[in-house]
Design a protein around this motif. Sequence first.
Motif, mmCIF file in Angstrom:
data_model
loop_
_atom_site.group_PDB
_atom_site.id
_atom_site.type_symbol
_atom_site.label_atom_id
_atom_site.label_comp_id
_atom_site.label_asym_id
_atom_site.label_seq_id
_atom_site.Cartn_x
_atom_site.Cartn_y
_atom_site.Cartn_z
ATOM 1 N N UNK A 105 47.483 -24.159 -15.247
ATOM 2 C CA UNK A 105 47.809 -24.833 -13.994
ATOM 3 C C UNK A 105 48.235 -26.275 -14.234
ATOM 4 N N UNK A 106 47.520 -26.984 -15.101
ATOM 5 C CA UNK A 106 47.863 -28.369 -15.406
ATOM 6 C C UNK A 106 49.236 -28.458 -16.066
ATOM 7 N N UNK A 107 49.525 -27.534 -16.966
ATOM 8 C CA UNK A 107 50.824 -27.506 -17.634
ATOM 9 C C UNK A 107 51.947 -27.232 -16.624
ATOM 10 N N UNK A 108 51.701 -26.291 -15.723
ATOM 11 C CA UNK A 108 52.683 -25.956 -14.698
ATOM 12 C C UNK A 108 52.939 -27.156 -13.783
ATOM 13 N N UNK A 109 51.868 -27.829 -13.346
ATOM 14 C CA UNK A 109 52.017 -29.012 -12.486
ATOM 15 C C UNK A 109 52.784 -30.115 -13.213
ATOM 16 N N UNK A 110 52.544 -30.258 -14.497
ATOM 17 C CA UNK A 110 53.251 -31.267 -15.303
ATOM 18 C C UNK A 110 54.754 -30.972 -15.303
ATOM 19 N N UNK A 111 55.119 -29.718 -15.551
ATOM 20 C CA UNK A 111 56.540 -29.349 -15.597
ATOM 21 C C UNK A 111 57.216 -29.532 -14.235
ATOM 22 N N UNK A 112 56.510 -29.148 -13.153
ATOM 23 C CA UNK A 112 57.070 -29.342 -11.824
ATOM 24 C C UNK A 112 57.230 -30.832 -11.515
ATOM 25 N N UNK A 113 56.241 -31.631 -11.905
ATOM 26 C CA UNK A 113 56.323 -33.076 -11.687
ATOM 27 C C UNK A 113 57.504 -33.697 -12.408
ATOM 28 N N UNK B 153 60.433 -35.180 -10.330
ATOM 29 C CA UNK B 153 60.553 -36.609 -10.619
ATOM 30 C C UNK B 153 61.904 -36.984 -11.202
ATOM 31 N N UNK B 154 62.426 -36.118 -12.081
ATOM 32 C CA UNK B 154 63.740 -36.386 -12.686
ATOM 33 C C UNK B 154 64.849 -36.414 -11.649
ATOM 34 N N UNK B 155 64.780 -35.503 -10.688
ATOM 35 C CA UNK B 155 65.783 -35.478 -9.620
ATOM 36 C C UNK B 155 65.596 -36.680 -8.702
ATOM 37 N N UNK C 72 66.894 -36.525 -4.643
ATOM 38 C CA UNK C 72 65.902 -35.713 -3.946
ATOM 39 C C UNK C 72 65.902 -36.035 -2.462
ATOM 40 N N UNK C 73 66.013 -35.011 -1.631
ATOM 41 C CA UNK C 73 65.926 -35.170 -0.183
ATOM 42 C C UNK C 73 64.529 -34.759 0.275
ATOM 43 N N UNK D 189 65.499 -29.626 -1.231
ATOM 44 C CA UNK D 189 66.836 -30.039 -0.803
ATOM 45 C C UNK D 189 67.193 -31.233 -1.669
ATOM 46 N N UNK D 190 68.366 -31.169 -2.274
ATOM 47 C CA UNK D 190 68.826 -32.260 -3.124
ATOM 48 C C UNK D 190 70.276 -32.570 -2.828
#
Length: 115
Positions: free
Chosen positions: A25-33, A37-39, A45-46, A81-82
């Motif tokens: 879960x922590x790894x998944x949250x890191x990747x999503x962040x 965050x990159x967008x 990011x909208x 939405x981006x």
Amino acid sequence: MTQLKEFMLLFRYEPSNEESSQEQLEEMHKHWGEFIGGIAMQGKLVSTHQLGFEGKKIFTNQSTEDGFHIAEGQIIGGNMVLKAESMESATELAKKCPILFMGGTVEVRDVIPMN
């Protein structure tokens, strides 16, 4: 300067009864962040939303049913939405989405403003 258009990414995945470990879960949250965050750091990011697991379906005859729609074994888990220059640019951003590495899919759609 190129006018940016809005695109929606729909995140789909197969629901699983298997529980993820705390590390997963922590790894998944890191990747999503990192993905979101990159967008956001690019000013593109909208909005973004993760969907819960409670829902109701409403049918044309006004009857209702608990749950959510599952198509081809997948549910929609969220959306983003981006802003991007084109469908191709939005698709390139979507190719970095963590849902793809979890066996899910991303659908990229253009957004038509409601004026």
